[in-house]
Design a protein around this motif. Sequence first.
Motif, PDB file in Angstrom:
ATOM      1  N   LEU A 260       0.848  -1.190   0.000  1.00  0.00           N
ATOM      2  CA  LEU A 260       0.000   0.000   0.000  1.00  0.00           C
ATOM      3  C   LEU A 260       0.880   1.235   0.000  1.00  0.00           C
ATOM      4  O   LEU A 260       1.766   1.381   0.827  1.00  0.00           O
ATOM      5  N   VAL A 261       0.555   2.123  -0.922  1.00  0.00           N
ATOM      6  CA  VAL A 261       1.299   3.377  -1.011  1.00  0.00           C
ATOM      7  C   VAL A 261       0.561   4.466  -0.237  1.00  0.00           C
ATOM      8  O   VAL A 261       1.112   5.091   0.672  1.00  0.00           O
ATOM      9  N   ILE A 262      -0.687   4.694  -0.565  1.00  0.00           N
ATOM     10  CA  ILE A 262      -1.495   5.734   0.068  1.00  0.00           C
ATOM     11  C   ILE A 262      -2.950   5.524  -0.340  1.00  0.00           C
ATOM     12  O   ILE A 262      -3.230   4.854  -1.338  1.00  0.00           O
ATOM     13  N   TYR A 279     -12.671   5.999  -8.531  1.00  0.00           N
ATOM     14  CA  TYR A 279     -11.297   6.533  -8.637  1.00  0.00           C
ATOM     15  C   TYR A 279     -10.564   5.847  -9.794  1.00  0.00           C
ATOM     16  O   TYR A 279     -10.742   4.649 -10.065  1.00  0.00           O
ATOM     17  N   SER A 280      -9.714   6.640 -10.436  1.00  0.00           N
ATOM     18  CA  SER A 280      -8.902   6.086 -11.544  1.00  0.00           C
ATOM     19  C   SER A 280      -7.630   6.910 -11.698  1.00  0.00           C
ATOM     20  O   SER A 280      -7.547   8.059 -11.261  1.00  0.00           O
ATOM     21  N   LEU A 281      -6.650   6.217 -12.310  1.00  0.00           N
ATOM     22  CA  LEU A 281      -5.380   6.905 -12.637  1.00  0.00           C
ATOM     23  C   LEU A 281      -5.442   7.334 -14.091  1.00  0.00           C
ATOM     24  O   LEU A 281      -4.803   6.768 -14.987  1.00  0.00           O
ATOM     25  N   PHE A 292       1.931   1.552 -10.596  1.00  0.00           N
ATOM     26  CA  PHE A 292       0.929   1.757  -9.547  1.00  0.00           C
ATOM     27  C   PHE A 292      -0.451   1.339 -10.038  1.00  0.00           C
ATOM     28  O   PHE A 292      -0.742   1.337 -11.248  1.00  0.00           O
ATOM     29  N   HIS A 293      -1.287   1.011  -9.062  1.00  0.00           N
ATOM     30  CA  HIS A 293      -2.677   0.631  -9.333  1.00  0.00           C
ATOM     31  C   HIS A 293      -3.561   1.223  -8.232  1.00  0.00           C
ATOM     32  O   HIS A 293      -3.168   1.232  -7.061  1.00  0.00           O
ATOM     33  N   ILE A 294      -4.749   1.721  -8.598  1.00  0.00           N
ATOM     34  CA  ILE A 294      -5.667   2.322  -7.623  1.00  0.00           C
ATOM     35  C   ILE A 294      -6.975   1.535  -7.598  1.00  0.00           C
ATOM     36  O   ILE A 294      -7.477   1.088  -8.645  1.00  0.00           O
ATOM     37  N   ASN A 295      -7.472   1.320  -6.399  1.00  0.00           N
ATOM     38  CA  ASN A 295      -8.780   0.657  -6.238  1.00  0.00           C
ATOM     39  C   ASN A 295      -9.856   1.696  -6.536  1.00  0.00           C
ATOM     40  O   ASN A 295      -9.925   2.742  -5.886  1.00  0.00           O
ATOM     41  N   SER A 296     -10.684   1.402  -7.544  1.00  0.00           N
ATOM     42  CA  SER A 296     -11.681   2.386  -7.988  1.00  0.00           C
ATOM     43  C   SER A 296     -12.741   2.675  -6.930  1.00  0.00           C
ATOM     44  O   SER A 296     -13.412   3.711  -6.991  1.00  0.00           O
TER      45      SER A 296
END
Length: 820
Positions: A260-262, A279-281, A292-296
């Motif tokens: 986990l980054v943030i 959420y999206s990058l 990196f990957h973000i949980n939407s």
Amino acid sequence: MAALQGKLQANRQIVVLLLFLCASESDAGTVRYSVAEEMESGSFVANVAKDLGLEIGELLARGARLVSDDSKQHFRLHRKTGDLFVKEKLDREELCGKADPCVLRFEIVLEEPLQSFRAEVRVFDINDNAPVFPNHGTLLKIPESTPLGSRFPLQSAQDLDVGLNGLQNYSLSANAYFHLHTRFRSHGPKYAELVLIKPLDREEQPHVNLTLTAVDGGSPAKSGTAQILVVVLDVNDNVPQFSRLVYRAQILENSPNGSLVISVSATDVDEGTNREIAYSLAQNPEGILQTFHINSENGEIRLLGPVDFEAVENYDIDVQALDGGGLSAHSKVLVEVVDVNDNAPDVLVTSISSPIPEDSPLNTVVALFGVRDRDVRVGGKITCFLQGDFPFAIKPTFRNSYSLVTGGALDREKVPGYNLTIVAMDTGTPKLSTETIIEVLISDINDNPPVFKEASYTMTVRENNSPAIFIGQVLADDLDSEENAKIAYSLLPPESGDLSVFSYISINSNNGKLYALRSMDYEAIQAFQFIVKAVNGGPLPLSSQITVRVVVLDVNDNLPMILYPLQNSTSPCNDLVPRAAEVGYLVTKVVAVDGDSGQNSWLSYELLKATDLGLFSVGRQNGEIRTLRLISERDHMKQKMVIVVRDHGQPTLSTTATLNILLVDGFSDPYVQLRDQSKRERKTNPSTKYLVISLAVLSCLFLFSVTVIFLIHIYQKIKYREKRFTTSEHFYYDCSFPGHLIDGQGAETLDRVCPYEVGSATGTNNSEFRFLKRFMPNFPVPSGVVERNKGESESHLPSNLDLDNPRRSEGCPRMSDEYM
């Protein structure tokens, strides 16, 4: 305007190409070429034989081949002509990706003898790739209540080309609502943003179709397009709001994937679907999307790939929050990669002084090097030290810089070189270290004199040798190397200052081989010695000396010489024997000597012929002629004998002597009458007058020769005294040798005059006669030997020899009765 910009870009490419070619020619260590990508297979690159200074066909003769740095061979060499061709079509993007410049390195290896040359071929980019958008169509949902000046990032185009051929700018189709603004990322390609310049009105225009064009800088320029569909939404007057405008996070560079980054968070005050946020990058470079990957749903950002502090220290991530009504908000996430101690220190050698002289003083700088640790924040202090016990030390110069200096005495003859291991260790956790090997060679100085292989040399040469014959060799070794170990040999004059040795011996200065310059005569000299000097070739030459003794071996080269009776008399030599002589009566004695020595001078006498073989005998050892029986009246008055004298050499040499013996009743008138009769007989001989004239002429010539030789002798004695040379008594004879021979001083050997001396040799126990004995020039016989020989010759002559005795025939000397 676009055409002018294209021409400028083309000119820049030509300038860059010319600069590269100039740089290639300036580096003599590596030949460099350049080709454009996409050249067809078989395209000509250059003639490497000409560039390497090789002859045509030398590549083929020496088996030239190409060795590439990678497993794939991109070029083909025509060994007969030396031309270099493209083996297959080159795709710069496939070979090097985004790296610029794109350089292919290989070696040209020649066999017989083995030799290699470095070569580089730079593959220039051509504009063969147009900018491409990942998605050909983009859908933007923008509420009609969006305020003016709002910005909407668009997807970035990707261009595989580099430099001027890469992506340069974006353009937007003409419209009334949006203006295009191009922005730069800290990492990644340019991207464009739509800026709203006119309020949207869904009822007036629910959709806006736009064309986004990406243009590169090639000539001609290439472009790619993407369609943008802007959907104007109905009033949703609340957009999502992030809790912070900028998020900051840290992560260790060795963190595993999935860490986990943030977490980011956004809210929307609307209700219903308008408050549901995803959420999206969005609109991030490819590198960020791969890391990196973000949980939407919950906004958690996790690692998708590895991070490396030494590669990228910071990441700038654009996070988008999109509500159910199509409104979106954007926030920045700045991720700092935290360094960990995962890199060992690097040792960078900047200068090496090798080889170094073996007499280098202490603290002589051998090498300069620096150390660095890419883990600058956690590596801590770096310590350097030498591994092992060597006469060297490491001293710091300034921060992270060190010098390798000498710390003890060096001796090339013991250790010609050192492989020094420098260890650099950091103080991080865990501690990491690096080992670097520096080779230091020790150069030679001239600190060792030549040493002869033997303590002294004794060589032999047979007399009567041929001039310039090889008689031996002296050899010396030098522990030094190269020029310091090259030895030159020379002859030194004797301590007495007598330089005559140089007329007999010559030495080859390169290999120490000794040659006799002239024929040796054992009867003149049996042995002599001289000094050979060996000098090495250093700047301060060192030398050593050795004594060489040359022993002359005797050869049976002298015939026995008949001293008595004389064999060259013009009148016959007669010995008188009374008929009343008893058995064993001593008639006369044949006296002979031999100039040789040892067994070669042992003489034996033998009766070869005689008028009456049974009347006289010859002593085998002493040459005494005695009667074997009583003389009878029937014996002929004239007895003739031929005596052969042989030595014991190999091969045996011999000389004959003829004796005439007259048998008389007494020394009275009958013999005188016989003498007068013989005189009359000689007078009646018509050849007697001519013989007398010939003898007179020969006598005059002999006197003239003796006078000339005496004058030459006086002149040379005066000349030698002026040169302060010590010489001994000489009588001279002519002994010429080839003028091309040289003596030890390098001067040519001229025709010389060799001495004779009157000596004596033993014939029997009763008497001795003097004979001529030769001596080599400038080598005087010890005075004791000469005096002994002279004394012996005088003491052995019969004291009562009466040459005027009337019993003797005319012209023939006769031994006294006492001697007989």
